[in-house]
Design an enzyme around this catalytic site. Structure first.
Site, short mmCIF file in Angstrom:
data_model
loop_
_atom_site.label_atom_id
_atom_site.label_comp_id
_atom_site.label_asym_id
_atom_site.label_seq_id
_atom_site.Cartn_x
_atom_site.Cartn_y
_atom_site.Cartn_z
N GLU A 284 80.85 75.24 67.42
CA GLU A 284 79.48 75.75 67.26
C GLU A 284 78.50 74.63 66.95
O GLU A 284 77.31 74.75 67.22
CB GLU A 284 79.42 76.79 66.12
CG GLU A 284 79.41 78.20 66.62
CD GLU A 284 79.02 79.21 65.56
OE1 GLU A 284 78.86 78.86 64.37
OE2 GLU A 284 78.87 80.37 65.93
N LYS A 419 74.64 88.46 72.46
CA LYS A 419 74.08 89.58 71.69
C LYS A 419 72.91 90.21 72.46
O LYS A 419 72.81 91.43 72.56
CB LYS A 419 73.60 89.08 70.33
CG LYS A 419 74.72 88.58 69.43
CD LYS A 419 74.16 88.11 68.09
CE LYS A 419 75.22 87.37 67.28
NZ LYS A 419 74.68 86.84 66.01
#
Ligand SMILES: O=P(O)(O)OC[C@H]1O[C@H](O)[C@H](O)[C@@H](O)[C@@H]1O
Length: 434
Positions: A284, A419
């Site tokens: 990440e 998302k």
């Protein structure tokens, strides 16, 4: 063993000393910017000094709650995803028995780290007839998976305990913002804080990581002491005295030479979730701009009988970081057999840990000969102190490595992509603001 508790060795890194020297000035300047909080993403540098600060009060409160949970529950459900659960899960798995020995402490189970209806349905069945506490952990308070899991489990708790449910739900979130903070204030849930300046993958030393570990009786003060020692040991600003920076610079130099995958390998199955924590931290932080080292992980010697073939003979675009703990509690003797049909009596004077250590050395030699750059990280002992030291080492190395790559180590814009698509498909046109 190095007094640093942790020793990095470059068995074969294909990196010349002068290449490291060339990077050293950049490392020094990045170090200074990081430590005077002027580097990119500086709003998320709270983790850097966190282990050096005094957190006695929240730790005392966590230990008190841990005692209460032990006296009133058989199960402690931790709800969280990404950095909100991977740190405590990594340490729990690394230190807990492979086979549950007794029920002195509540069983800690995890929810909200997936969208599996099967998982959550079975978890609800598992909780039947057991006393439960819940710790919901979400810095933003809006991450979908834990939010859904908390909605389901909060309903379960309120149906089971009525008004008393509020005493059994503990929230770990932002001090002022977010849906979870609002709910905690409205319901009167007890809560702990994840500092605004600490992102999820850097939050293992905050209550996000500490409370679940305290409930299981792990020594969270030793964990913090190890992180503190690492924060002190890794204060130097140059590659040759700061092991975290040497590892960071080596990683980036290997990337520049086409080694695009790092395989973290260890020889203790209990470390698999430490690998997962490490993958989130580096993946990440560095996977941006269609660049960065892809973090992979293997558990040896098991995976030497599967993907080990690829590491030995596949495409030469990967390097290996071998994580080895010198002292692991408990061992097992290889018995002598008078018949010796399996021809193993040559091992009967050795223990399994000794054989495992030799397997580690043999694997490193074979992979080096196969043309794989191998870095080894030797840690003195598998315990809370050394895990704290090691995790801070990785955090500092990761920030430096990402900065050397020219990216912000602390944002994760890519995570929002799925998302938004998911919400569009769910018919809810919301914009994620992180
Ligand atoms: O703690 P939260 O705000 O729920 O975030 C939980 C996780 O989800 C985010 O989308 C990021 O991928 C992670 O870095 C973070 O650890």
């Amino acid at each position: 063993m190095s007094t640093l508790k942790l020793q990095t060795n470059y068995l074969k890194s294909y990196i010349q000393q002068d290449e490291l020297l060339l990077l050293n000035e950049s490392v020094k300047s990045i170090h200074d910017d990081m430590h005077n909080k002027s580097s990119i993403g500086n709003e998320f540098l709270g983790w850097l000094d966190y282990p050096l600060e005094n957190h006695e009060s929240p730790i005392e409160e966590m230990l008190e709650i841990a005692k209460e949970v032990r006296n009133n529950a058989k199960v402690f459900v931790v709800i969280g995803i990404g950095g909100s659960y991977l740190g405590s899960k990594a340490i729990q798995d690394a230190l807990s028995p492979y086979f549950p020995v007794d029920d002195t402490f509540p069983e800690v189970i995890y929810a909200g780290q997936n969208l599996s209806g099967r998982y959550l349905n079975q978890l609800l069945q598992f909780l039947q007839y057991k006393d439960v506490y819940i710790n919901v952990i979400s810095k933003s308070g809006t991450t979908t998976e834990p939010a859904i899991a908390f909605r389901i489990l909060r309903k379960y708790m309120e149906e089971k305990y009525g008004e008393k449910a509020n005493e059994r739900i503990i929230v770990t979130t932002d001090s002022e913002k977010g849906a979870l903070r609002e709910l905690a204030n409205e319901k009167g849930y007890r809560s702990f804080i994840i500092e605004e300046t600490i992102g999820g993958r850097y939050s293992v030393f905050t209550p996000a990581g500490l409370l679940p570990l305290a409930v299981q009786g792990y020594d969270i003060q030793a964990l913090m002491s190890g992180a503190k020692k690492a924060a002190i040991d890794l204060q130097a600003n140059d590659i040759f005295t700061n092991q975290a920076y040497r590892y960071a610079a080596t990683r980036q130099l290997l990337l520049s030479k086409g080694y695009e995958v790092e395989v973290l390998a260890s020889f203790e199955p209990a470390l698999k979730n430490l690998h997962e924590w490490w993958k989130q931290l580096f993946g990440e932080s560095e996977g941006k701009g269609h660049d960065g080292i892809f973090p992979a992980a293997v558990s040896f010697s098991t995976d030497l009988h599967s993907i080990g073939q690829y590491i030995q003979d596949g495409k030469r675009f990967l390097f290996e970081t071998l994580l080895h703990f010198h002292e692991v509690e408990e061992d097992c003797e290889v018995p002598y057999d008078s018949q010796n049909k399996d021809q193993l009596n040559y091992l009967s004077d050795k223990t399994l840990n000794t054989i495992n250590d030799i397997a580690t050395q043999g694997t490193a030699m074979a992979h080096v000969e196969g043309g794989v750059p191998v870095i080894s990280i030797e840690v003195e002992r598998l315990d809370e102190y050394h895990l704290g030291y090691l995790m801070f080492f990785f955090m500092k190395a990761c920030a430096m490595s990402a900065y050397l790559q020219g990216v912000n180590p602390f944002d994760q814009p890519g995570v929002e992509a799925y998302k938004s698509k998911m919400f569009e498909l769910l018919g809810k046109n919301i914009k994620i603001v992180k």
